[in-house]
Design an enzyme around this catalytic site. Structure first.
Site, mmCIF file in Angstrom:
data_model
loop_
_atom_site.group_PDB
_atom_site.id
_atom_site.type_symbol
_atom_site.label_atom_id
_atom_site.label_comp_id
_atom_site.label_asym_id
_atom_site.label_seq_id
_atom_site.Cartn_x
_atom_site.Cartn_y
_atom_site.Cartn_z
ATOM 1 N N HIS A 15 0.193 -1.238 -0.147
ATOM 2 C CA HIS A 15 0.284 0.010 -0.266
ATOM 3 C C HIS A 15 1.267 1.839 0.697
ATOM 4 O O HIS A 15 0.865 2.170 -0.360
ATOM 5 C CB HIS A 15 -1.280 -0.496 1.163
ATOM 6 C CG HIS A 15 -2.298 -1.281 0.852
ATOM 7 N ND1 HIS A 15 -2.149 -2.594 0.888
ATOM 8 C CD2 HIS A 15 -3.222 -1.149 -0.382
ATOM 9 C CE1 HIS A 15 -2.899 -2.977 0.387
ATOM 10 N NE2 HIS A 15 -3.725 -2.079 -0.570
ATOM 11 N N ARG A 55 -9.700 4.173 -2.048
ATOM 12 C CA ARG A 55 -9.844 2.948 -0.432
ATOM 13 C C ARG A 55 -9.609 3.677 0.462
ATOM 14 O O ARG A 55 -9.183 4.117 1.280
ATOM 15 C CB ARG A 55 -8.119 2.644 -0.758
ATOM 16 C CG ARG A 55 -8.430 1.454 -2.388
ATOM 17 C CD ARG A 55 -6.414 1.066 -1.711
ATOM 18 N NE ARG A 55 -6.509 0.335 -2.604
ATOM 19 C CZ ARG A 55 -6.060 -0.151 -4.191
ATOM 20 N NH1 ARG A 55 -5.677 1.073 -4.618
ATOM 21 N NH2 ARG A 55 -5.760 -0.698 -4.657
ATOM 22 N N ARG A 106 -14.977 2.437 -1.553
ATOM 23 C CA ARG A 106 -15.950 0.867 -1.274
ATOM 24 C C ARG A 106 -15.146 0.901 0.211
ATOM 25 O O ARG A 106 -14.593 1.281 0.828
ATOM 26 C CB ARG A 106 -13.844 0.258 -1.875
ATOM 27 C CG ARG A 106 -13.697 -1.090 -1.142
ATOM 28 C CD ARG A 106 -12.566 -2.021 -1.381
ATOM 29 N NE ARG A 106 -11.522 -0.959 -0.980
ATOM 30 C CZ ARG A 106 -9.940 -1.561 -1.327
ATOM 31 N NH1 ARG A 106 -9.631 -2.715 -2.522
ATOM 32 N NH2 ARG A 106 -8.841 -1.438 -1.046
ATOM 33 N N GLU A 111 -12.886 -10.296 -7.027
ATOM 34 C CA GLU A 111 -11.365 -10.181 -6.429
ATOM 35 C C GLU A 111 -11.316 -11.931 -6.295
ATOM 36 O O GLU A 111 -9.774 -11.863 -5.532
ATOM 37 C CB GLU A 111 -10.959 -9.307 -5.397
ATOM 38 C CG GLU A 111 -11.578 -8.716 -4.037
ATOM 39 C CD GLU A 111 -11.280 -7.436 -3.656
ATOM 40 O OE1 GLU A 111 -9.965 -7.432 -3.360
ATOM 41 O OE2 GLU A 111 -11.420 -6.944 -2.288
ATOM 42 N N ASN A 116 -5.511 -7.499 -8.221
ATOM 43 C CA ASN A 116 -3.514 -7.103 -7.214
ATOM 44 C C ASN A 116 -4.557 -8.847 -6.465
ATOM 45 O O ASN A 116 -4.019 -9.933 -6.188
ATOM 46 C CB ASN A 116 -4.123 -6.462 -6.305
ATOM 47 C CG ASN A 116 -3.818 -5.597 -7.264
ATOM 48 O OD1 ASN A 116 -3.466 -5.463 -7.982
ATOM 49 N ND2 ASN A 116 -4.042 -3.344 -6.564
ATOM 50 N N ASP A 117 -5.794 -8.867 -5.698
ATOM 51 C CA ASP A 117 -6.061 -9.889 -4.807
ATOM 52 C C ASP A 117 -6.316 -11.116 -5.787
ATOM 53 O O ASP A 117 -6.120 -12.305 -5.498
ATOM 54 C CB ASP A 117 -6.725 -9.394 -3.826
ATOM 55 C CG ASP A 117 -6.352 -8.672 -3.109
ATOM 56 O OD1 ASP A 117 -5.781 -9.272 -2.705
ATOM 57 O OD2 ASP A 117 -7.427 -7.187 -2.106
ATOM 58 N N ARG A 149 0.724 -11.957 -2.584
ATOM 59 C CA ARG A 149 0.998 -10.707 -3.832
ATOM 60 C C ARG A 149 2.077 -10.019 -2.730
ATOM 61 O O ARG A 149 2.557 -9.095 -3.690
ATOM 62 C CB ARG A 149 0.060 -9.409 -3.924
ATOM 63 C CG ARG A 149 -0.959 -9.045 -2.040
ATOM 64 C CD ARG A 149 -2.070 -8.300 -2.458
ATOM 65 N NE ARG A 149 -2.304 -7.508 -2.518
ATOM 66 C CZ ARG A 149 -3.464 -6.293 -2.440
ATOM 67 N NH1 ARG A 149 -4.052 -7.124 -2.685
ATOM 68 N NH2 ARG A 149 -2.904 -4.883 -3.603
ATOM 69 N N CYS A 180 -10.309 -2.159 -11.048
ATOM 70 C CA CYS A 180 -9.262 -1.079 -9.739
ATOM 71 C C CYS A 180 -8.000 -1.923 -9.452
ATOM 72 O O CYS A 180 -7.291 -0.808 -8.962
ATOM 73 C CB CYS A 180 -10.769 -0.930 -9.111
ATOM 74 S SG CYS A 180 -10.946 -2.623 -8.521
HETATM 75 C C1 PEP Z 1 -7.411 -5.328 -5.834
HETATM 76 O O1 PEP Z 1 -6.763 -6.426 -4.661
HETATM 77 O O2 PEP Z 1 -7.325 -5.724 -7.006
HETATM 78 C C2 PEP Z 1 -7.868 -3.606 -5.102
HETATM 79 C C3 PEP Z 1 -7.763 -2.646 -6.385
HETATM 80 O O3 PEP Z 1 -7.341 -3.630 -3.973
HETATM 81 P P1 PEP Z 1 -6.258 -3.586 -3.157
HETATM 82 O O4 PEP Z 1 -5.579 -3.854 -3.211
HETATM 83 O O5 PEP Z 1 -6.729 -2.450 -1.692
HETATM 84 O O6 PEP Z 1 -6.951 -4.761 -2.199
HETATM 85 MG MG MG Z 2 -7.950 -5.956 -2.985
#
Ligand code: PEP
Ligand code: MG
Length: 570
Positions: A185, A292, A329, A428, A451-452, A462, A499
């Site tokens: 993050h 976020r 979100r 996700e 990402n998830d 990740r 996203c």
């Molecule tokens: C994701 O998981 O792709 C996402 C956009 O949320 P975060 O990166 O905050 O988990």
């Molecule tokens: Mg996520």
């Protein structure tokens, strides 16, 4: 030369500022009482000036009630009881450092044991003031991001999102950390703030000292300590070229994100705080595709942010976006996102555990407060809501039902609430992608969190360096799930976005466009390069390209295929 992961582009040369907490080692020899008393008094005076300076610099950036904390710190520092006890100990033969530490520890203990919540919270303030005072007694540097008033590159082990949020771009020209990955993050925040950053740069702490010059290429991840004149010159030249390229893209700010054959998509921005909206506007973001909201919770030090605090932040974002969609979100906490004031259960796999919507459905008090704040703010713009980490249709229905209840309550209480709020969900978790058609009946839209989705599809953490070879957002398995989500949304007349970080991957753009993705949401600085790419592509051709790559066997093949295609166009 050291090597890390380039997470926020830019090429810079500058002085190092190490953001490390000083190691406190108390003096062993006994000092003269009069000298110790004088050292203590000088440290008090320096601490007072330090706090006053921080307050001065923060004025204008913080709200008046937030500035009051500095007055509280000054009052504590000048408390006659506090100083009197330290002086008494020095007069009894203690050194100034030991006396300061003992009295501070005693006060912190005393306050933290009190029943009254207000006094309990003061323990943290005393600890803060005492630590600063002790460092000043010992002549140690107290790192303080707000005190930086010259151009520097921050070097740290890792940075918290709130460290990153405090950075003033005027002086902080880059940062380099030992820990972290592309989707950690602090990396995401760096991209929002457009601060060049290299993370996961092993050895950087040992290799640097304060004020040392380093050259950092945050496009390749190369970091050179004490560069020669030639290297410096090369980095500065390439840095300027990169800036000029970015500048040239500014002509696209007001242009539509449209393919050569007239297919229009939306390029939106991901934000973490209201401050990020400047970047969205300056880079021509058409909407906020992911807010976020958890950063507000992570910045809060003592408790969950109350309804009013959240309402003010959400309203500020909606107002600044002037009627463009903002997708809120709901709280996505857990995994790598922890809170100072909330004890998560001990779990072997926190990423698979009690987090996001799971926590919110369990702790409805927290969830309802947030929904109320978003609903109240909805009167000031075009709000949409999405729930993170939805795995079952039942979870979505329960979350939506709670939303409806809070909405009704607010309307009854006489609040002005928008009546066109879209309620969607993140895709996700592989289960929700596989079952996307079932969800598409209920959700107003999907936003795919690649990402998830990648980490859960590939079973590859990740943030882990060791299994990073398996973290493959362009693996055909992941792309197949993305296609399923997009097709399901369209079948039910809904829209679908991405996203996750994949949305800004220039190699992914032709594929996502071809799969029919409606919205690409990304950190603000990626918007213009992405728009340039979309405007150079032909949608009908990309449909064929997407169908072809889904037949391939590996991420490497897919990347190579798209790269060859793009090369053949240039
Ligand atoms: C994701 O998981 O792709 C996402 C956009 O949320 P975060 O990166 O905050 O988990
Ligand atoms: Mg996520």
């Amino acid at each position: 030369m050291l090597k890390g992961i380039a997470v926020s582009s830019g090429i810079v040369v500058g002085k190092v500022y190490k953001l490390v907490q000083p190691e406190i080692v108390l003096k062993e020899e006994k000092g003269e009482t009069s000298a110790e008393l004088a050292a203590f008094k000088a440290a008090v005076a320096k601490t007072r000036t330090d706090i006053e300076k921080i307050k001065e610099r923060a004025a204008g950036k913080l709200k008046p009630e937030e500035l009051e904390i500095f007055d509280a710190h000054l009052t504590m520092l000048d408390d006659p009881e506090y100083q009197g006890q330290i002086e008494a100990k020095i007069n009894d033969g203690s050194n100034a450092d030991l006396a300061t530490k003992e009295v501070t520890d005693m006060m912190v203990n005393m306050f933290s044991m009190m029943d009254d919540a207000y006094f309990k919270e003061r323990a943290a303030d005393i600890k803060d003031v005492g630590q600063r005072l002790l460092c000043n007694v010992l002549g140690l540097k107290v790192p303080d991001l707000t005190a930086i008033d010259e151009e520097v590159i921050i070097v740290a082990s890792d940075l918290t999102p709130s460290d990153t949020a405090q950075m003033d771009k005027k002086f902080i020209i880059g940062f380099c950390t030992e820990e972290g990955g592309r989707t950690s993050h602090s990396a995401i925040m760096a991209r929002s703030l457009e601060i060049p950053a290299v993370v996961g740069c092993k050895g950087i702490l040992d290799a640097t000292t304060d004020d040392m010059i380093i050259a950092m290429d945050a496009t390749s991840g190369d970091v050179v300590t004490e560069p020669s004149d030639d290297v410096k010159e090369d980095y500065i030249k390439r840095g300027n070229e990169l800036k000029a390229e970015k500048e040239a893209l500014k002509v696209l700010i007001d242009q539509p994100s449209i393919s050569l054959d007239g297919h229009k998509v939306e390029i939106a921005a991901n934000i973490g705080t209201p401050k990020d909206v400047d970047g969205v506007i300056n880079n021509g973001g058409e909407a906020v595709g992911l807010y976020r909201t958890e950063f507000l919770y992570m910045d809060s030090k003592e408790d969950f942010p109350d309804e009013e605090t959240q309402y003010e932040a959400y309203k500020a974002v909606l107002e600044r976006m002037e009627g463009k969609r903002v997708v809120f979100r709901t709280l996505d906490i857990g995994g790598d996102k922890k809170l100072d004031y909330f004890q998560f259960p001990e779990e072997l796999n926190p990423f698979l555990g009690y987090r996001a919507i799971r926590l919110c459905l369990d702790r409805q008090d927290i969830f309802r407060t947030q929904l109320r704040a978003i609903l109240r703010a909805s009167a000031y713009g075009r709000a949409a809501i999405m729930f993170p980490m939805i795995a079952t249709v039942d979870e979505f229905k329960r979350a939506k039902a709670i939303y409806e209840e809070e909405r009704e309550k607010l309307v009854k209480e006489g609040f002005n609430v928008a009546d066109d709020i879209e309620v969607g969900m993140m895709v996700e978790i592989p289960a929700s992608a596989i079952m996307a058609e079932k969800f598409a009946k209920y959700a107003d839209f999907f936003s795919i969190g690649t990402n998830d989705l990648t980490q859960y599809t590939m079973a590859a953490d990740r943030g882990s360096k060791e299994v990073s070879y398996l973290y493959q957002p362009l693996n055909p398995a992941v792309l197949t799930l993305i296609k399923k989500a997009i097709d399901a949304a369209h079948k039910y007349g809904k829209w679908c976005g991405v996203c996750g970080e994949l949305a800004s991957d220039i190699i992914a753009a032709p594929i996502l466009l071809g799969l029919g993705l409606d919205e690409f949401s990304m950190t603000a600085p990626s918007i213009l390069p992405a728009r340039k790419m979309i405007r150079s592509l032909n949608y009908e051709e990309m449909k064929d390209l997407a169908a072809k790559v889904l037949e391939l066997e590996s991420q490497d093949e897919i990347r190579a295929y798209v790269e060859d295609y793009l090369d053949s166009k240039n």
